[in-house]
Design an enzyme around this catalytic site. Structure first.
Site, PDB file in Angstrom:
ATOM      1  N   ARG A 173      16.477   3.636   4.251  1.00  0.00           N
ATOM      2  CA  ARG A 173      15.724   4.565   5.128  1.00  0.00           C
ATOM      3  C   ARG A 173      14.818   3.839   6.384  1.00  0.00           C
ATOM      4  NH1 ARG A 173      14.330   7.960   0.547  1.00  0.00           N
ATOM      5  NH2 ARG A 173      12.369   7.153   0.625  1.00  0.00           N
ATOM      6  N   ARG A 177      15.100  -3.488  13.627  1.00  0.00           N
ATOM      7  CA  ARG A 177      15.557  -3.607  14.936  1.00  0.00           C
ATOM      8  C   ARG A 177      15.423  -4.730  15.724  1.00  0.00           C
ATOM      9  NH1 ARG A 177      11.660   1.642  15.780  1.00  0.00           N
ATOM     10  NH2 ARG A 177      12.944   3.169  14.621  1.00  0.00           N
ATOM     11  N   ARG A 249       4.855  10.761  -8.264  1.00  0.00           N
ATOM     12  CA  ARG A 249       3.605   9.802  -7.884  1.00  0.00           C
ATOM     13  C   ARG A 249       2.869  11.081  -6.989  1.00  0.00           C
ATOM     14  NH1 ARG A 249       2.781   5.251 -10.345  1.00  0.00           N
ATOM     15  NH2 ARG A 249       1.989   4.227  -8.468  1.00  0.00           N
ATOM     16  N   ARG A 279      -2.346   1.993   2.359  1.00  0.00           N
ATOM     17  CA  ARG A 279      -2.650   1.986   3.638  1.00  0.00           C
ATOM     18  C   ARG A 279      -4.018   2.707   4.240  1.00  0.00           C
ATOM     19  NH1 ARG A 279       1.915   6.876   5.696  1.00  0.00           N
ATOM     20  NH2 ARG A 279       1.031   8.203   4.507  1.00  0.00           N
ATOM     21  N   GLU A 300      -5.532   5.109   0.966  1.00  0.00           N
ATOM     22  CA  GLU A 300      -4.650   5.911   0.415  1.00  0.00           C
ATOM     23  C   GLU A 300      -4.341   5.001  -0.943  1.00  0.00           C
ATOM     24  OE1 GLU A 300      -0.559   7.459   1.545  1.00  0.00           O
ATOM     25  OE2 GLU A 300      -2.183   8.230   2.959  1.00  0.00           O
ATOM     26  N   TYR A 348      12.475  14.611  -2.201  1.00  0.00           N
ATOM     27  CA  TYR A 348      11.797  14.270  -1.169  1.00  0.00           C
ATOM     28  C   TYR A 348      12.264  14.803   0.025  1.00  0.00           C
ATOM     29  CZ  TYR A 348       9.188  11.731   2.239  1.00  0.00           C
ATOM     30  OH  TYR A 348       8.107  11.243   3.409  1.00  0.00           O
ATOM     31  N   ASP A 350      11.509  15.679   4.164  1.00  0.00           N
ATOM     32  CA  ASP A 350      10.774  15.830   5.399  1.00  0.00           C
ATOM     33  C   ASP A 350      10.262  17.316   5.775  1.00  0.00           C
ATOM     34  OD1 ASP A 350      10.165  13.081   5.734  1.00  0.00           O
ATOM     35  OD2 ASP A 350      12.209  12.708   6.771  1.00  0.00           O
TER      36      ASP A 350
END
Length: 383
Positions: A173, A177, A249, A279, A300, A348, A350
């Protein structure tokens, strides 16, 4: 015939399905164990700074699904927003996802795109022909140096296990680039709700046929009084965890405040395993059309989810998938219950996928009512 339908959960799944059924003339009761709507995408204004805070961590809307984009914009104005993530590694700051600037900066090069492709291939472990694990995938496509700097430590902290124990699909995922595009997502439609996700969900639920009841956990016995139930809670919780608990988690947030701009971006990852948090998010940067002197930030931390914690990320390794299959069999034996959303299907998801599946699920229910057919336990196979 008008039905009285129960939505267990006032997040995106319950709200979207509930709205569709309410507009079709059905009576809808929405119950949530928490004291607010919108689930984990709940947002609220900080009293001191007026910053819009993503209470359960940042949620950035991105999709290629035009119908879903039109749907959310029906209930809230979405402002343009590009997710540009930074990361620290060994005292330096880099851009994610790995792009041409990241590669040139990390290796001290001035490579052009085709040169960078060949350069990374020279660093990769080409003996790995069929990557099975997260680590295999990283070593094959970015090589050991970028893997160690950006992926290994972060992954250990996020998942609490070795990258050798995680499937390669997790890393697939994450793009690499070979240009200077640092937009984290590829999707055509990207944005943030001007007044927050909770305002959007509140408008979705604002219908004469919908009743919302908060601080209202639902037992299986209570649900039996409704014509149909859409359950967006944990699938194992519906059965009182009789076969054991599915693994998740969870996240802990260490909130702190600052006057001014603390880190200059919305998301700063910490790739070094020695740093205990994954993060830091600075929430005013998620609304760049606003201006605030004060700032609200979250450190976090990821850890194993206990019985009293909020489940975030389904683990879905071999043991969990085996247990899930057993719960799916129990669910398919239930009458008049459909399991939906991230927790109900142990996947999971989105936000855009959650909404797409909710729209499809609502239509399936209405079609079943019209034809006299039965509504299945799942409209998407959780296995």
């Amino acid at each position: 015939m008008t039905k009285h339908v129960l939505m267990v959960g006032a997040g995106l799944s319950g709200a979207v399905i509930g709205r569709m059924l309410a507009e079709a003339g059905h009576r809808v009761t929405v119950r949530d164990a928490r004291g607010h709507i919108a689930g984990n995408c709940h947002t609220e204004r900080d009293a001191g700074s007026d910053v819009m805070v993503h209470v359960y961590g940042p949620h950035i809307f991105h999709t290629d699904d035009a119908e879903v984009w039109d749907y959310v914009n029906r209930f809230e104005t979405f402002q343009p927003y590009k997710n540009r993530v930074k990361t620290t590694s060994q005292g330096a700051v880099y851009s994610l996802p790995v792009n041409l600037h990241t590669i040139n900066q990390f290796f001290g090069q001035t490579l052009r795109p085709d040169e960078a492709r060949a350069f990374l291939e020279s660093k990769a472990d080409t003996s790995i022909t069929d990557p099975q694990t997260f680590e295999d995938q990283a070593l094959r496509f970015v090589g050991p140096q970028l893997y160690e700097a950006f992926f290994k430590g972060y992954t250990i902290k996020q998942w609490g296990c070795s990258p050798r124990d995680l499937p390669a699909s997790i890393l697939k995922r994450l793009p690499v680039r070979f240009n200077y595009d640092d937009n984290y997502f590829f999707h055509k439609f990207q944005g943030m709700p001007e007044n927050g996700y909770t305002a959007m969900v509140d408008r979705i639920l604002d219908h004469a046929n919908i009743t919302v009841e908060l601080n209202r956990p639902v037992t299986r016995d209570e649900a039996a009084g409704f014509d149909h139930v859409f359950y967006a809670g944990p699938i194992d919780g519906w059965f009182d965890y009789r076969l054991g608990r599915l693994g998740y988690r969870t996240l802990d947030f260490e909130r702190f405040e600052h006057q001014g701009d603390w880190q200059g971006c919305a998301v700063m990852n910490y790739g070094d395993v020695e740093v205990p948090y994954t993060r830091i998010t600075e929430h005013k940067h998620f609304a760049p059309w606003e201006s605030h002197e004060g700032s609200v930030l979250y450190r976090e931390f990821s850890r194993a989810c206990g019985p009293d914690d909020i489940p975030y990320y389904p683990i879905r390794q071999v043991a969990e998938k085996t247990l899930l299959a057993e719960y799916v069999d129990l669910a398919r034996a239930e009458a008049n219950v459909t399991f939906v959303g991230r927790l109900g299907t142990y996947r999971y998801l989105d936000m855009d996928v959650t909404i797409r599946e909710a729209l499809d699920c609502g239509r399936a229910f209405l079609a079943a009512q019209e034809s006299g057919g039965a509504m299945p336990a799942f409209t998407v196979n959780p296995l």
